[in-house]
Design a protein around this motif. Sequence first.
Motif, PDB file in Angstrom:
ATOM      1  N   THR A  30       0.832  -1.207   0.000  1.00  0.00           N
ATOM      2  CA  THR A  30       0.000   0.000   0.000  1.00  0.00           C
ATOM      3  C   THR A  30       0.864   1.254   0.000  1.00  0.00           C
ATOM      4  O   THR A  30       1.749   1.403   0.834  1.00  0.00           O
ATOM      5  CB  THR A  30      -0.925   0.024   1.240  1.00  0.00           C
ATOM      6  N   PHE A  31       0.614   2.118  -0.957  1.00  0.00           N
ATOM      7  CA  PHE A  31       1.244   3.430  -1.043  1.00  0.00           C
ATOM      8  C   PHE A  31       0.270   4.430  -0.446  1.00  0.00           C
ATOM      9  O   PHE A  31      -0.756   4.745  -1.060  1.00  0.00           O
ATOM     10  CB  PHE A  31       1.472   3.795  -2.513  1.00  0.00           C
ATOM     11  N   ILE A  32       0.531   4.934   0.732  1.00  0.00           N
ATOM     12  CA  ILE A  32      -0.349   5.950   1.307  1.00  0.00           C
ATOM     13  C   ILE A  32       0.055   7.320   0.790  1.00  0.00           C
ATOM     14  O   ILE A  32       1.232   7.687   0.797  1.00  0.00           O
ATOM     15  CB  ILE A  32      -0.330   5.900   2.846  1.00  0.00           C
ATOM     16  N   VAL A  33      -0.940   8.064   0.324  1.00  0.00           N
ATOM     17  CA  VAL A  33      -0.748   9.433  -0.164  1.00  0.00           C
ATOM     18  C   VAL A  33      -1.509  10.352   0.783  1.00  0.00           C
ATOM     19  O   VAL A  33      -2.725  10.221   0.925  1.00  0.00           O
ATOM     20  CB  VAL A  33      -1.300   9.584  -1.605  1.00  0.00           C
ATOM     21  N   PRO A  34      -0.836  11.300   1.449  1.00  0.00           N
ATOM     22  CA  PRO A  34      -1.509  12.131   2.454  1.00  0.00           C
ATOM     23  C   PRO A  34      -2.285  13.307   1.872  1.00  0.00           C
ATOM     24  O   PRO A  34      -2.490  14.318   2.542  1.00  0.00           O
ATOM     25  CB  PRO A  34      -0.340  12.603   3.329  1.00  0.00           C
ATOM     26  N   THR A  35      -2.708  13.188   0.607  1.00  0.00           N
ATOM     27  CA  THR A  35      -3.503  14.223  -0.041  1.00  0.00           C
ATOM     28  C   THR A  35      -4.658  13.579  -0.794  1.00  0.00           C
ATOM     29  O   THR A  35      -4.695  12.368  -0.975  1.00  0.00           O
ATOM     30  CB  THR A  35      -2.667  15.035  -1.054  1.00  0.00           C
ATOM     31  N   ALA A  68      -5.882  17.352   7.640  1.00  0.00           N
ATOM     32  CA  ALA A  68      -4.973  17.886   8.654  1.00  0.00           C
ATOM     33  C   ALA A  68      -3.612  18.250   8.063  1.00  0.00           C
ATOM     34  O   ALA A  68      -2.570  17.981   8.652  1.00  0.00           O
ATOM     35  CB  ALA A  68      -4.808  16.905   9.809  1.00  0.00           C
ATOM     36  N   SER A  69      -3.646  18.860   6.870  1.00  0.00           N
ATOM     37  CA  SER A  69      -2.413  19.310   6.211  1.00  0.00           C
ATOM     38  C   SER A  69      -1.408  18.171   6.027  1.00  0.00           C
ATOM     39  O   SER A  69      -0.209  18.342   6.239  1.00  0.00           O
ATOM     40  CB  SER A  69      -1.780  20.442   7.007  1.00  0.00           C
ATOM     41  N   GLY A  70      -1.897  17.012   5.651  1.00  0.00           N
ATOM     42  CA  GLY A  70      -1.028  15.872   5.397  1.00  0.00           C
ATOM     43  C   GLY A  70      -0.695  15.046   6.615  1.00  0.00           C
ATOM     44  O   GLY A  70      -0.093  13.964   6.494  1.00  0.00           O
ATOM     45  N   ASN A  71      -1.089  15.513   7.788  1.00  0.00           N
ATOM     46  CA  ASN A  71      -0.695  14.825   9.019  1.00  0.00           C
ATOM     47  C   ASN A  71      -1.409  13.490   9.212  1.00  0.00           C
ATOM     48  O   ASN A  71      -0.851  12.573   9.818  1.00  0.00           O
ATOM     49  CB  ASN A  71      -0.942  15.724  10.229  1.00  0.00           C
ATOM     50  N   GLY A 160       0.678  24.842   6.082  1.00  0.00           N
ATOM     51  CA  GLY A 160       2.039  24.330   6.205  1.00  0.00           C
ATOM     52  C   GLY A 160       2.604  23.764   4.928  1.00  0.00           C
ATOM     53  O   GLY A 160       3.804  23.498   4.859  1.00  0.00           O
ATOM     54  N   SER A 161       1.754  23.564   3.913  1.00  0.00           N
ATOM     55  CA  SER A 161       2.279  23.078   2.643  1.00  0.00           C
ATOM     56  C   SER A 161       3.181  24.147   2.043  1.00  0.00           C
ATOM     57  O   SER A 161       3.080  25.333   2.373  1.00  0.00           O
ATOM     58  CB  SER A 161       1.132  22.765   1.681  1.00  0.00           C
ATOM     59  N   ILE A 162       4.081  23.735   1.150  1.00  0.00           N
ATOM     60  CA  ILE A 162       4.949  24.730   0.523  1.00  0.00           C
ATOM     61  C   ILE A 162       4.127  25.671  -0.344  1.00  0.00           C
ATOM     62  O   ILE A 162       4.498  26.824  -0.553  1.00  0.00           O
ATOM     63  CB  ILE A 162       6.096  24.045  -0.252  1.00  0.00           C
ATOM     64  N   GLN A 163       2.958  25.226  -0.810  1.00  0.00           N
ATOM     65  CA  GLN A 163       2.049  26.121  -1.525  1.00  0.00           C
ATOM     66  C   GLN A 163       1.595  27.256  -0.612  1.00  0.00           C
ATOM     67  O   GLN A 163       1.489  28.415  -1.045  1.00  0.00           O
ATOM     68  CB  GLN A 163       0.841  25.331  -2.031  1.00  0.00           C
ATOM     69  N   PRO A 182      -6.913  27.140   2.574  1.00  0.00           N
ATOM     70  CA  PRO A 182      -6.379  25.767   2.552  1.00  0.00           C
ATOM     71  C   PRO A 182      -7.417  24.736   2.126  1.00  0.00           C
ATOM     72  O   PRO A 182      -8.597  24.869   2.427  1.00  0.00           O
ATOM     73  CB  PRO A 182      -5.959  25.548   4.010  1.00  0.00           C
ATOM     74  N   TYR A 183      -6.945  23.702   1.419  1.00  0.00           N
ATOM     75  CA  TYR A 183      -7.794  22.589   0.998  1.00  0.00           C
ATOM     76  C   TYR A 183      -7.170  21.287   1.506  1.00  0.00           C
ATOM     77  O   TYR A 183      -6.058  21.293   2.048  1.00  0.00           O
ATOM     78  CB  TYR A 183      -7.917  22.544  -0.526  1.00  0.00           C
ATOM     79  N   LYS A 184      -7.869  20.171   1.279  1.00  0.00           N
ATOM     80  CA  LYS A 184      -7.357  18.865   1.706  1.00  0.00           C
ATOM     81  C   LYS A 184      -6.460  18.217   0.657  1.00  0.00           C
ATOM     82  O   LYS A 184      -6.137  17.050   0.761  1.00  0.00           O
ATOM     83  CB  LYS A 184      -8.517  17.927   2.044  1.00  0.00           C
ATOM     84  N   GLY A 185      -6.077  18.965  -0.347  1.00  0.00           N
ATOM     85  CA  GLY A 185      -5.211  18.446  -1.387  1.00  0.00           C
ATOM     86  C   GLY A 185      -5.299  19.330  -2.614  1.00  0.00           C
ATOM     87  O   GLY A 185      -6.146  20.231  -2.700  1.00  0.00           O
ATOM     88  N   SER A 186      -4.420  19.065  -3.584  1.00  0.00           N
ATOM     89  CA  SER A 186      -4.394  19.885  -4.794  1.00  0.00           C
ATOM     90  C   SER A 186      -5.645  19.705  -5.643  1.00  0.00           C
ATOM     91  O   SER A 186      -6.103  20.663  -6.284  1.00  0.00           O
ATOM     92  CB  SER A 186      -3.159  19.536  -5.626  1.00  0.00           C
TER      93      SER A 186
END
Length: 322
Positions: A30-35, A68-71, A160-163, A182-186
């Motif tokens: 499993t590849f977890i993607v935090p977005t 949670a900003s990728g957390n 906290g994202s670089i964006q 802020p959003y939960k992902g791009s």
Amino acid sequence: MKLAPRLLAACAAFTMIASHAESWPSKPITFIVPTAPAGSTDIMARLVGDPLSRALGQPVVVDNKPGASGNIGTEAVARAAPDGYTLLMQYSGYHVGNPALFQQIKWNPTKDFAPVALVMRAPHVVAVSGKLPVNSMKELIEYGKKKGDGGLNFASSGNGSIQHIAGELLSRQVKQPMTHVPYKGSGPAINDLIAGNVDMFITTPPSVIGHIASGKLKALAYTGTHRHPSMPNVPTSAEAGLPGYEVDSWFAVFAPAKTPPEVVARLSAEIRKIVESESFRKKVDDQGAFAVYMDPPTLGKFVDQELAKWSKVIKAADIKAD
């Protein structure tokens, strides 16, 4: 001669680890993607995951855990069993930005993870809706001045994202207030940008380059030192009137700490073949970014350097996780 209990336990543990490493992988990874789906982190997980699945002979499943900003997703990997079956495709803004922004995160960027491989680096692109009546950074800044107290509103994939940091840095450079959204992902951010609900999104090209080509979005600047071959008509920040405004993100694979070294080495070796392949490089180049491999020791040192760098940037710019 009888072996001491502790020595016996150590020998048994070593035997179990060696046996595990020899049989790995024997089930899906499993590849977890935090977005959320459709962002650059998600795109990279799928670009790496498909050929990795073929190389290892097991399915590689992408599991998006935004919030949670990728957390949320990052912590899930930090707490996962260190058996090589749960990996993290991580975005640099979360890994080296969040520790300086959040007081209560439940993971540590170095203690809780084993570096596996860097796979991509990408300067950002300043993107606006195709509906916005601007065609240059100068026009965008003038448009923001006319909006009033809040100025331009800019999207990010989370606090906290670089964006997020990129938007705050731009606000300070042009001496103009801007509002962070802020959003939960791009993916969700891009949908609102296309609709015209936010003015600007400063992000890595893979998630927006298709929309730029279709005209749904407009690219006003590329935050690298040189123009990218896939976007030859997009000026650099310096060319657009923002000298020194350079923002760079990276994407890397991590495993939970204490994952067997043999498993980490195998993963890194297979990912190196992928990243250095002509097909992968072309796909990444077409996305407006650069395929770059780092092995585990080099990535570990790089993370330490990036943690120090972005901590200074965040403190100097007084950026808060609002």
